[in-house]
Design an enzyme around this catalytic site. Structure first.
Site, PDB file in Angstrom:
ATOM      1  CG  ASP A  81      -0.286  -0.185   2.540  1.00 38.67           C
ATOM      2  OD1 ASP A  81       0.772  -0.827   2.586  1.00 38.67           O
ATOM      3  OD2 ASP A  81      -0.825   0.293   3.560  1.00 38.67           O
ATOM      4  CD  GLU A 147       3.248  -0.977   7.433  1.00 36.97           C
ATOM      5  OE1 GLU A 147       3.432  -0.857   8.661  1.00 36.97           O
ATOM      6  OE2 GLU A 147       3.314  -0.013   6.657  1.00 36.97           O
ATOM      7  CD  GLU A 148       2.423   3.266   5.510  1.00 37.43           C
ATOM      8  OE1 GLU A 148       2.381   3.688   6.679  1.00 37.43           O
ATOM      9  OE2 GLU A 148       3.483   3.236   4.844  1.00 37.43           O
ATOM     10  NE  ARG A 187      18.201  -3.219  17.882  1.00 39.45           N
ATOM     11  CZ  ARG A 187      19.256  -2.537  18.331  1.00 39.45           C
ATOM     12  NH1 ARG A 187      20.141  -2.069  17.483  1.00 39.45           N
ATOM     13  NH2 ARG A 187      19.418  -2.326  19.618  1.00 39.45           N
TER      14      ARG A 187
END
Ligand SMILES: [Zn+2]
Ligand SMILES: [Zn+2]
Length: 416
Positions: A81, A147-148, A187
């Site tokens: 998106d 996702e947003e 990470r």
């Protein structure tokens, strides 16, 4: 494998269509939940690469599966998106698109977070992996909507994503970030924060501004709450831990001489551990309830949580193995990713499936421009970050790097 001999056989062929596809996706962004054309392009490309394709998973989601007998199952995910932002990059392929948002407003749309790049990279990796004969198992590629807005991963799970393939042994996702293109960064442990937004409605008693004795003033109450909430991080969170609490919106009243009935606060909380998250949310409720009681409110306050993102907590064993594979392939271009204050919903997929995962960053900034900004002490001013109207990853080596990173990660597990 040294960097010079590490090129995958299928990579050159991928470059032939991938850059054009990326520019096309960038020029035609779609808002969260509306990723229909993007999904169709992803599905058609997966089809050409020989994948079994499932469309419409959790709305516009697409799943491509390649089965090669017994072996591990690896899940790779890209988000699709774009954002309601007017692009200001002046790229020849800049977006001119507008769309209707959920509230019915006409808004400009731009790929200001780089999800177009994630889609192009994963489609490239899917094609490279289809051409590689050296692996066995099941490859699952997931093209996720929304996702947003934080609900796309969840909607794919709720729509039966887990029934399409064997349970993944490992899951990966990546994000383009404002550091030099060509680099990859990993990470272990918490890498992206959990985020929670909360709407708090306070009920006072309205009346004339000249007669405060007859009212319970929700404006004064709001002011006291906002100040008191500053102690949640400073007095209740361990000093070594990163946490953020921001009151981003206060709404109350209409006129200078009217004490309003109600006030509404909206606040946002970012945390890196479930324990701190729970402690902070509880502290907010406790403080608000107690301040309402102290002011003599006639009714209890109301709390509504929204825009919630899970913690992204990279599995340590998986990430250590991944980092070694990246170091072997990318050499000095593989490094460590600092903890990010942004949030993501990717982890909803592996967390629900009980699958270990790792989420890494790839750089998207022209390395020369980045070096100049560092030398001038102007990184914050000169380098556009995600969600900026000027966000514009350089096409190469960003596409190559993201494609190779996904391929390296998948093969590290699929060849074992
Ligand atoms: Zn974003
Ligand atoms: Zn993003």
């Amino acid at each position: 494998m040294s960097e010079s001999t590490a090129q995958f056989a299928g990579l050159a062929a991928v470059r032939g269509w991938q850059e054009e596809l990326y520019r096309d996706l960038h020029a035609h962004p779609e808002l969260s939940h509306q990723e229909r054309a993007t999904a169709a392009k992803a599905a058609s490309r997966l089809d050409q690469s020989g994948f079994e394709v499932h469309r419409g998973v959790g709305g516009t989601g697409v799943v491509g599966i390649l089965r090669r007998g017994d072996g591990p199952t690896v899940l790779l995910r890209a988000d699709m998106d774009a954002l309601p932002i007017k692009e200001a990059t002046e790229l020849p392929y800049a977006s001119q698109v507008t769309a209707t948002d959920d509230a019915g407003a006409e808004v400009s749309v731009a790929h200001a977070c780089g999800h177009d790049l994630h889609v192009a990279c994963l489609l490239g990796a899917a094609d490279v992996l289809a051409a590689e004969e050296s692996w066995q198992g099941t490859l699952v590629t997931v093209f996720q909507p929304a996702e947003e807005t934080g609900d796309g991963a969840r909607s794919m799970i709720d729509d039966g994503l887990s029934r399409l393939s064997p349970k993944p042994d490992v899951a990966f996702a990546q994000h383009v970030l404002p550091f030099p293109a060509g680099q990859v960064a990993t990470r272990p442990g918490p890498v992206l924060s959990a985020a929670d937004s909360m709407r708090v409605t306070l009920h006072g008693r309205g009346g004339h501004g000249s007669m405060p004795q007859a009212t319970v003033d929700p404006v004064v109450l709001t002011a006291l709450i906002v100040v008191r909430l500053q102690t949640v991080v400073s007095r209740e969170t361990p000093p070594g831990e990163t946490a953020v609490l921001t009151v981003g919106s206060i709404q109350a009243g209409t006129k200078s001489n009217v004490i309003p009935e109600d006030a509404v606060l909206q606040l946002n909380i970012r945390t890196y551990s479930e324990q701190t998250r729970t402690t902070m949310l509880d502290a907010v409720r406790r403080i608000v309830v107690a301040e309402c009681q102290a002011s003599g409110c006639p009714r209890e306050p109301e709390f509504e949580l929204f825009d919630r993102f899970p913690l992204t907590d990279n599995d340590a064993t998986t990430t250590t193995r991944l980092a070694a594979a990246f170091a072997k392939y990318f050499g000095e271009r593989a490094g460590a990713l600092p903890q990010q204050t942004a949030s993501e919903d990717f982890s909803d997929i592996p967390s629900t499936l009980g699958t270990p995962y790792s989420y890494w960053g790839i750089g998207g900034v022209d390395p020369t421009a980045y070096r100049r900004a560092v030398e001038a002490g102007r990184v914050a001013q000169d380098i556009a970050v995600n969600h900026s109207p000027n966000f514009a990853p350089v096409v190469q080596p960003t596409l190559d790097t993201g494609t190779q990173a996904m391929t390296v990660a998948a093969l590290e597990w699929l060849r074992s």
